[in-house]
Design an enzyme around this catalytic site. Structure first.
Site, PDB file in Angstrom:
ATOM      1  N   LYS A  67       0.840  -1.210   0.000  1.00  0.00           N
ATOM      2  CA  LYS A  67       0.000   0.000   0.000  1.00  0.00           C
ATOM      3  C   LYS A  67       0.874   1.259   0.000  1.00  0.00           C
ATOM      4  O   LYS A  67       0.679   2.155  -0.815  1.00  0.00           O
ATOM      5  CB  LYS A  67      -0.941  -0.001   1.227  1.00  0.00           C
ATOM      6  CG  LYS A  67      -1.856  -1.238   1.284  1.00  0.00           C
ATOM      7  CD  LYS A  67      -2.797  -1.216   2.463  1.00  0.00           C
ATOM      8  CE  LYS A  67      -2.128  -1.283   3.816  1.00  0.00           C
ATOM      9  NZ  LYS A  67      -1.379  -2.552   4.074  1.00  0.00           N
ATOM     10  N   ARG A 103      -9.832  -0.120   9.127  1.00  0.00           N
ATOM     11  CA  ARG A 103      -9.306  -1.458   9.407  1.00  0.00           C
ATOM     12  C   ARG A 103     -10.315  -2.312  10.155  1.00  0.00           C
ATOM     13  O   ARG A 103     -10.018  -3.470  10.458  1.00  0.00           O
ATOM     14  CB  ARG A 103      -8.053  -1.337  10.269  1.00  0.00           C
ATOM     15  CG  ARG A 103      -6.737  -1.468   9.488  1.00  0.00           C
ATOM     16  CD  ARG A 103      -5.631  -1.174  10.472  1.00  0.00           C
ATOM     17  NE  ARG A 103      -4.372  -1.776  10.180  1.00  0.00           N
ATOM     18  CZ  ARG A 103      -3.327  -1.124   9.667  1.00  0.00           C
ATOM     19  NH1 ARG A 103      -3.428   0.136   9.317  1.00  0.00           N
ATOM     20  NH2 ARG A 103      -2.189  -1.740   9.499  1.00  0.00           N
ATOM     21  N   ARG A 131      11.485  -5.423   5.254  1.00  0.00           N
ATOM     22  CA  ARG A 131      11.128  -4.019   4.953  1.00  0.00           C
ATOM     23  C   ARG A 131      12.050  -3.037   5.669  1.00  0.00           C
ATOM     24  O   ARG A 131      12.378  -3.199   6.830  1.00  0.00           O
ATOM     25  CB  ARG A 131       9.688  -3.740   5.368  1.00  0.00           C
ATOM     26  CG  ARG A 131       9.355  -2.244   5.281  1.00  0.00           C
ATOM     27  CD  ARG A 131       7.902  -1.958   5.236  1.00  0.00           C
ATOM     28  NE  ARG A 131       7.193  -2.406   6.415  1.00  0.00           N
ATOM     29  CZ  ARG A 131       5.851  -2.352   6.529  1.00  0.00           C
ATOM     30  NH1 ARG A 131       5.127  -1.903   5.526  1.00  0.00           N
ATOM     31  NH2 ARG A 131       5.277  -2.775   7.618  1.00  0.00           N
ATOM     32  N   ARG A 182      11.348  -0.925  10.961  1.00  0.00           N
ATOM     33  CA  ARG A 182      10.287  -0.629  11.917  1.00  0.00           C
ATOM     34  C   ARG A 182      10.291  -1.644  13.055  1.00  0.00           C
ATOM     35  O   ARG A 182      10.493  -2.826  12.814  1.00  0.00           O
ATOM     36  CB  ARG A 182       8.921  -0.669  11.201  1.00  0.00           C
ATOM     37  CG  ARG A 182       8.574   0.617  10.511  1.00  0.00           C
ATOM     38  CD  ARG A 182       7.369   0.500   9.619  1.00  0.00           C
ATOM     39  NE  ARG A 182       6.203  -0.121  10.234  1.00  0.00           N
ATOM     40  CZ  ARG A 182       5.002  -0.205   9.659  1.00  0.00           C
ATOM     41  NH1 ARG A 182       4.827   0.323   8.448  1.00  0.00           N
ATOM     42  NH2 ARG A 182       4.003  -0.792  10.256  1.00  0.00           N
ATOM     43  N   ARG A 240       0.137  -9.227  13.612  1.00  0.00           N
ATOM     44  CA  ARG A 240      -0.506  -8.280  12.684  1.00  0.00           C
ATOM     45  C   ARG A 240      -1.268  -9.016  11.583  1.00  0.00           C
ATOM     46  O   ARG A 240      -2.343  -8.579  11.168  1.00  0.00           O
ATOM     47  CB  ARG A 240       0.537  -7.324  12.106  1.00  0.00           C
ATOM     48  CG  ARG A 240       0.994  -6.307  13.158  1.00  0.00           C
ATOM     49  CD  ARG A 240       2.343  -5.723  12.824  1.00  0.00           C
ATOM     50  NE  ARG A 240       2.329  -4.942  11.623  1.00  0.00           N
ATOM     51  CZ  ARG A 240       3.376  -4.804  10.806  1.00  0.00           C
ATOM     52  NH1 ARG A 240       4.516  -5.396  11.076  1.00  0.00           N
ATOM     53  NH2 ARG A 240       3.275  -4.060   9.737  1.00  0.00           N
TER      54      ARG A 240
HETATM   55  P1  ADP Z   1       2.221  -1.850   3.270  1.00  0.00           P
HETATM   56  O1  ADP Z   1       2.245  -0.340   3.196  1.00  0.00           O
HETATM   57  O2  ADP Z   1       1.030  -2.436   2.558  1.00  0.00           O
HETATM   58  O3  ADP Z   1       2.347  -2.385   4.662  1.00  0.00           O
HETATM   59  P2  ADP Z   1       4.798  -1.646   1.907  1.00  0.00           P
HETATM   60  O4  ADP Z   1       4.439  -0.792   0.740  1.00  0.00           O
HETATM   61  O5  ADP Z   1       5.544  -0.990   3.019  1.00  0.00           O
HETATM   62  O6  ADP Z   1       3.491  -2.398   2.480  1.00  0.00           O
HETATM   63  O7  ADP Z   1       5.634  -2.896   1.369  1.00  0.00           O
HETATM   64  C1  ADP Z   1       6.149  -3.884   2.256  1.00  0.00           C
HETATM   65  C2  ADP Z   1       7.490  -4.405   1.737  1.00  0.00           C
HETATM   66  O8  ADP Z   1       7.283  -5.118   0.529  1.00  0.00           O
HETATM   67  C3  ADP Z   1       8.519  -3.315   1.428  1.00  0.00           C
HETATM   68  O9  ADP Z   1       9.794  -3.777   1.814  1.00  0.00           O
HETATM   69  C4  ADP Z   1       8.429  -3.145  -0.082  1.00  0.00           C
HETATM   70  O10 ADP Z   1       9.678  -2.756  -0.633  1.00  0.00           O
HETATM   71  C5  ADP Z   1       8.038  -4.540  -0.548  1.00  0.00           C
HETATM   72  N1  ADP Z   1       7.133  -4.532  -1.712  1.00  0.00           N
HETATM   73  C6  ADP Z   1       6.143  -3.629  -1.979  1.00  0.00           C
HETATM   74  N2  ADP Z   1       5.514  -3.948  -3.130  1.00  0.00           N
HETATM   75  C7  ADP Z   1       6.114  -5.074  -3.595  1.00  0.00           C
HETATM   76  C8  ADP Z   1       5.905  -5.901  -4.747  1.00  0.00           C
HETATM   77  N3  ADP Z   1       4.946  -5.617  -5.647  1.00  0.00           N
HETATM   78  N4  ADP Z   1       6.717  -6.980  -4.893  1.00  0.00           N
HETATM   79  C9  ADP Z   1       7.661  -7.272  -3.974  1.00  0.00           C
HETATM   80  N5  ADP Z   1       7.928  -6.533  -2.874  1.00  0.00           N
HETATM   81  C10 ADP Z   1       7.148  -5.447  -2.683  1.00  0.00           C
HETATM   82  P1  AMP Z   2       0.637   0.405   9.263  1.00  0.00           P
HETATM   83  O1  AMP Z   2       1.682   1.462   9.116  1.00  0.00           O
HETATM   84  O2  AMP Z   2      -0.577   0.652   8.426  1.00  0.00           O
HETATM   85  O3  AMP Z   2       1.218  -0.979   9.077  1.00  0.00           O
HETATM   86  O4  AMP Z   2       0.124   0.497  10.777  1.00  0.00           O
HETATM   87  C1  AMP Z   2       1.005   0.265  11.860  1.00  0.00           C
HETATM   88  C2  AMP Z   2       0.201   0.075  13.142  1.00  0.00           C
HETATM   89  O5  AMP Z   2      -0.517   1.285  13.449  1.00  0.00           O
HETATM   90  C3  AMP Z   2      -0.875  -1.009  13.110  1.00  0.00           C
HETATM   91  O6  AMP Z   2      -0.346  -2.302  13.369  1.00  0.00           O
HETATM   92  C4  AMP Z   2      -1.817  -0.536  14.216  1.00  0.00           C
HETATM   93  O7  AMP Z   2      -1.297  -0.809  15.501  1.00  0.00           O
HETATM   94  C5  AMP Z   2      -1.784   0.994  14.020  1.00  0.00           C
HETATM   95  N1  AMP Z   2      -2.843   1.425  13.070  1.00  0.00           N
HETATM   96  C6  AMP Z   2      -2.650   2.036  11.862  1.00  0.00           C
HETATM   97  N2  AMP Z   2      -3.823   2.291  11.274  1.00  0.00           N
HETATM   98  C7  AMP Z   2      -4.785   1.841  12.117  1.00  0.00           C
HETATM   99  C8  AMP Z   2      -6.211   1.786  12.063  1.00  0.00           C
HETATM  100  N3  AMP Z   2      -6.900   2.245  10.999  1.00  0.00           N
HETATM  101  N4  AMP Z   2      -6.868   1.232  13.121  1.00  0.00           N
HETATM  102  C9  AMP Z   2      -6.202   0.766  14.196  1.00  0.00           C
HETATM  103  N5  AMP Z   2      -4.869   0.767  14.291  1.00  0.00           N
HETATM  104  C10 AMP Z   2      -4.155   1.291  13.264  1.00  0.00           C
END
Ligand code: ADP
Ligand code: AMP
Length: 213
Positions: A13, A88, A127, A160, A171
């Site tokens: 995302k 969520r 990541r 992170r 998660r």
């Molecule tokens: P989200 O925001 O949904 O939690 P991220 O965008 O942070 O996910 O992506 C999670 C990890 O996966 C990052 O390390 C990113 O570089 C990698 N990633 C994102 N999109 C892809 C993809 N299409 N294929 C492989 N790895 C990806």
């Molecule tokens: P994310 O960056 O989206 O992976 O979110 C990291 C963490 O923030 C999650 O695991 C939750 O603990 C908290 N969080 C983010 N968005 C929400 C949401 N919409 N509702 C509840 N917790 C959230």
């Protein structure tokens, strides 16, 4: 235009958000990013959210909903927003619909990035994120050119805290239990578009652009 990016943690995302928000000319609103920024400044909100984030649990709905309502009232979100990581839960989805209805607006589309759990574990455990500009990397698949230094802004690239093996497990379980019901929620309202998040990032971006066209 109000667009929701739905999908499990690690679905991509954040990776896709910059291009979408640029093409639609709406701000990228990530609740996770807002919590992390608050934590950086040690605000009361950040410290409260940390209790849940560290456990891989969701921050309570009322807190998140208030935060999003305030964010959507800012001038840059008057024309819409790209919501990443919100809603969520069903309670959050209903609250969003109420917040928007009060402004005469509604969700236009919900993009679901589908990626199986086994890929998510590999993605999340590798990541890396830039502390400065938020650019995303992966330790194995897409590392920065210089270790721990962001290619884009020179900022520090870090892992992170919630991307640890144990928290990743929680998660993903939380996603399946509390967030996945939103797939049916948006599908039944005719708003869901499913995107194959397993493809490489450029292919995913093209599929999203097609879905939004
Ligand atoms: P989200 O925001 O949904 O939690 P991220 O965008 O942070 O996910 O992506 C999670 C990890 O996966 C990052 O390390 C990113 O570089 C990698 N990633 C994102 N999109 C892809 C993809 N299409 N294929 C492989 N790895 C990806
Ligand atoms: P994310 O960056 O989206 O992976 O979110 C990291 C963490 O923030 C999650 O695991 C939750 O603990 C908290 N969080 C983010 N968005 C929400 C949401 N919409 N509702 C509840 N917790 C959230």
């Amino acid at each position: 235009m109000i667009v929701i990016l739905l999908g499990p943690p690690g679905a991509g995302k954040g990776t896709q958000a910059a291009a979408i928000s640029k093409s639609l000319n709406v701000p990228h609103v990530s609740t996770g990013d807002i919590f992390r920024a608050n934590l950086e400044y040690q605000t009361a909100l950040g410290l409260e959210a940390k209790k849940y984030m560290d456990q891989g649990q969701l921050v309570p709905d009322d807190l998140v909903v208030r935060l999003v309502a305030d964010r959507l009232a800012k001038p840059d979100a008057l024309e819409g927003a790209l919501l990443d990581g919100f809603p969520r839960t069903i309670v959050q989805a209903q609250a969003l619909s109420d917040i928007l209805a009060a402004k005469g607006k509604k969700v236009d589309v919900c993009l679901l990035l589908e990626v199986p759990d086994e890929d998510l574990i590999a993605r999340l455990s590798g990541r890396r994120v830039c502390r400065g500009c938020g650019a995303g990397y992966h330790a194995l698949f897409s590392p920065p050119k210089v270790e721990n230094v962001c290619d884009k802004c020179g900022g520090e690239v870090y892992q992170r805290e919630d991307d640890s093996a144990q928290t990743i497990k929680s998660r993903l379980a939380v996603y399946h239990k509390q967030t996945k019901p939103l797939v049916e929620w948006y599908q039944s309202r005719g708003l869901l578009k499913v995107i194959n998040g397993r493809s490489d990032p450029k292919t995913v971006e093209a599929e999203i652009a097609k879905a939004l066209a």
